[in-house]
Design a protein around this motif. Structure first.
Motif, mmCIF file in Angstrom:
data_model
loop_
_atom_site.group_PDB
_atom_site.id
_atom_site.type_symbol
_atom_site.label_atom_id
_atom_site.label_comp_id
_atom_site.label_asym_id
_atom_site.label_seq_id
_atom_site.Cartn_x
_atom_site.Cartn_y
_atom_site.Cartn_z
ATOM 1 N N PRO A 188 0.561 -1.166 -0.019
ATOM 2 C CA PRO A 188 0.152 0.108 -0.068
ATOM 3 C C PRO A 188 0.774 1.383 -0.023
ATOM 4 O O PRO A 188 0.491 2.299 -0.450
ATOM 5 N N GLU A 189 1.999 1.142 0.658
ATOM 6 C CA GLU A 189 2.746 2.461 0.778
ATOM 7 C C GLU A 189 3.462 2.788 -0.709
ATOM 8 O O GLU A 189 3.691 3.949 -1.063
ATOM 9 N N VAL A 190 3.581 1.840 -1.420
ATOM 10 C CA VAL A 190 3.860 2.072 -2.692
ATOM 11 C C VAL A 190 2.836 2.414 -3.615
ATOM 12 O O VAL A 190 3.225 3.352 -4.433
ATOM 13 N N LEU A 191 1.996 1.922 -3.487
ATOM 14 C CA LEU A 191 0.714 2.454 -4.439
ATOM 15 C C LEU A 191 0.498 4.072 -3.948
ATOM 16 O O LEU A 191 -0.004 4.889 -4.843
ATOM 17 N N ALA A 210 12.871 20.517 -8.057
ATOM 18 C CA ALA A 210 11.415 21.175 -7.454
ATOM 19 C C ALA A 210 10.289 20.333 -7.474
ATOM 20 O O ALA A 210 9.689 20.216 -6.492
ATOM 21 N N TYR A 211 10.179 19.218 -8.219
ATOM 22 C CA TYR A 211 9.270 18.322 -8.424
ATOM 23 C C TYR A 211 9.594 17.386 -7.419
ATOM 24 O O TYR A 211 8.383 17.092 -6.649
ATOM 25 N N TRP A 212 10.748 16.831 -7.035
ATOM 26 C CA TRP A 212 10.897 15.932 -6.188
ATOM 27 C C TRP A 212 10.698 16.441 -4.890
ATOM 28 O O TRP A 212 10.555 15.535 -3.789
ATOM 29 N N SER A 213 10.925 17.697 -4.642
ATOM 30 C CA SER A 213 10.674 18.408 -3.365
ATOM 31 C C SER A 213 9.353 18.148 -3.175
ATOM 32 O O SER A 213 8.774 18.217 -1.781
ATOM 33 N N VAL A 214 8.277 18.217 -3.905
ATOM 34 C CA VAL A 214 6.965 18.137 -3.936
ATOM 35 C C VAL A 214 6.524 16.780 -3.549
ATOM 36 O O VAL A 214 5.608 16.577 -2.313
ATOM 37 N N VAL A 215 7.164 15.819 -4.037
ATOM 38 C CA VAL A 215 6.887 14.463 -3.859
ATOM 39 C C VAL A 215 7.108 14.185 -2.217
ATOM 40 O O VAL A 215 6.402 13.459 -1.501
ATOM 41 N N LYS A 216 8.484 14.716 -1.899
ATOM 42 C CA LYS A 216 8.920 14.355 -0.594
ATOM 43 C C LYS A 216 7.897 14.966 0.513
ATOM 44 O O LYS A 216 7.909 14.201 1.501
ATOM 45 N N ARG A 217 7.340 16.127 0.199
ATOM 46 C CA ARG A 217 6.435 16.971 0.899
ATOM 47 C C ARG A 217 5.369 15.828 1.278
ATOM 48 O O ARG A 217 4.754 15.774 2.222
ATOM 49 N N LEU A 218 4.984 15.037 0.176
ATOM 50 C CA LEU A 218 3.709 14.272 0.179
ATOM 51 C C LEU A 218 4.267 12.807 0.943
ATOM 52 O O LEU A 218 3.127 12.434 1.704
ATOM 53 N N VAL A 219 4.979 12.301 0.680
ATOM 54 C CA VAL A 219 5.268 11.009 1.259
ATOM 55 C C VAL A 219 6.565 10.572 1.982
ATOM 56 O O VAL A 219 6.964 9.655 2.296
ATOM 57 N N GLY A 220 7.370 11.794 2.098
ATOM 58 C CA GLY A 220 8.693 11.720 2.650
ATOM 59 C C GLY A 220 9.789 11.215 1.890
ATOM 60 O O GLY A 220 9.677 11.412 0.542
ATOM 61 N N ALA A 227 12.772 2.103 -5.232
ATOM 62 C CA ALA A 227 13.634 1.080 -5.317
ATOM 63 C C ALA A 227 12.748 -0.140 -5.417
ATOM 64 O O ALA A 227 12.960 -1.180 -5.971
ATOM 65 N N TRP A 228 11.671 -0.256 -4.648
ATOM 66 C CA TRP A 228 10.754 -1.476 -4.461
ATOM 67 C C TRP A 228 10.190 -1.804 -6.023
ATOM 68 O O TRP A 228 10.268 -2.755 -6.391
ATOM 69 N N LEU A 229 9.964 -0.624 -6.624
ATOM 70 C CA LEU A 229 9.179 -0.787 -7.905
ATOM 71 C C LEU A 229 10.059 -1.299 -9.041
ATOM 72 O O LEU A 229 10.229 -1.983 -9.704
ATOM 73 N N ARG A 230 11.572 -0.907 -8.884
ATOM 74 C CA ARG A 230 12.758 -1.234 -9.659
ATOM 75 C C ARG A 230 12.969 -2.759 -9.487
ATOM 76 O O ARG A 230 13.384 -3.460 -10.424
ATOM 77 N N GLU A 231 13.019 -3.055 -8.054
ATOM 78 C CA GLU A 231 13.444 -4.484 -8.106
ATOM 79 C C GLU A 231 12.165 -5.519 -8.195
ATOM 80 O O GLU A 231 12.409 -6.391 -8.809
ATOM 81 N N HIS A 232 10.971 -5.090 -8.174
ATOM 82 C CA HIS A 232 9.714 -5.987 -7.992
ATOM 83 C C HIS A 232 8.683 -5.802 -9.173
ATOM 84 O O HIS A 232 8.040 -6.709 -9.661
ATOM 85 N N GLY A 233 9.128 -4.532 -9.751
ATOM 86 C CA GLY A 233 8.225 -4.127 -10.953
ATOM 87 C C GLY A 233 7.981 -5.297 -12.208
ATOM 88 O O GLY A 233 7.006 -5.436 -12.584
ATOM 89 N N ALA A 234 9.150 -6.063 -12.575
ATOM 90 C CA ALA A 234 9.021 -6.808 -13.644
ATOM 91 C C ALA A 234 8.246 -8.057 -13.317
ATOM 92 O O ALA A 234 7.393 -8.631 -14.078
#
Length: 241
Positions: A188-191, A210-220, A227-234
């Motif tokens: 759920p945290e990846v979703l 600036a974009y990644w700072s917004v993402v960090k504001r939302l989810v830390g 990394a989880w998506l890169r490892e398990h996405g396939a």
């Protein structure tokens, strides 16, 4: 070498070892890159513009050994059939047949939650996917709304699809976001991170600091989720293939 004008986005070229290379233009890309499309069993060379496609082809050919290794290591597909165990919300869930033609549904019992469905063969698989799409839409709609509210953004239109190896896309001009239903198989945290990732594009269309700072504001710290998506996405993209 061909000139850039002789290459077009969507074009497929042969690589050493018999593998295919698909050309793609992404105006938001900052550099030439290569990704592996495990579903189609091919490499994709991505350039920021049509005129850089020749450079992308040359780069891909210089990486032909790496591409061959990645394609050889891609995850085998998992059939959606009775008895199969598939990823679900960060864990696993078993598929069971009920007979008849009933829709797939979640059922909780002594052995935990499972998916039961009617239908046979492709009909069974289609019912399971329809359930997963519905669950994905419900979860993503909730998390999207949370992040829209946090950024004081107006509502957006959400659609659920299965866009190859991509997890989502955002069109700020039309205020629409597309998500892959396959993220319902992730924790759920990846979703939640995916929803934040796309909503943040309403503020910044690129992947700038600036974009990644917004993402960090939302989810830390978003790095563990990426990394989880890169490892398990396939593995998630191989389900049902």
């Amino acid at each position: 070498m061909k000139s850039s004008a002789q290459y077009q986005t969507g074009q497929r070229l042969p690589l050493e070892g018999g593998h295919a290379l698909r050309l793609s233009v992404n105006p938001r890309a900052r550099r030439i890159s290569i990704r592996i499309d495990a579903r189609k069993g091919e490499a994709v060379a991505i350039a920021p513009s049509e005129r850089r496609l020749a450079d992308a082809v040359a780069f891909a050919r210089s990486k032909s050994v790496w591409i061959a290794e990645r394609l050889a290591a891609r995850v085998e597909g998992t059939a959606l059939e009775p008895g199969a165990v598939i990823p679900f919300r960060g864990g696993t869930i078993r598929l069971e047949a009920t007979g008849g033609a009933g829709a797939a549904r979640l059922v909780e019992g002594p052995e935990g939650v499972r998916i039961v469905s009617g239908g046979e063969g492709e009909a069974f698989a289609r019912r399971v996917i329809n359930l997963l799409k519905r669950l994905a839409r419900e979860a993503l709609a909730v998390r999207t709304e949370v992040h829209l509210h946090a950024l004081a953004q107006r509502p957006v239109t959400i659609s659920i699809n299965d866009a190859g190896s991509r997890w989502g896309s955002c069109s700020p001009h039309t205020r629409s976001i597309r998500y892959s239903w396959r993220v319902i198989m992730a924790p759920p945290e990846v979703l939640d991170y995916l929803a934040a990732h796309e909503v943040a594009h309403l503020v910044h269309a690129d992947h700038s600091p600036a974009y990644w700072s917004v993402v960090k504001r939302l989810v830390g710290d978003h790095r563990p989720f990426r990394a989880w998506l890169r490892e398990h996405g396939a593995a998630l993209h191989a389900v049902g293939r």
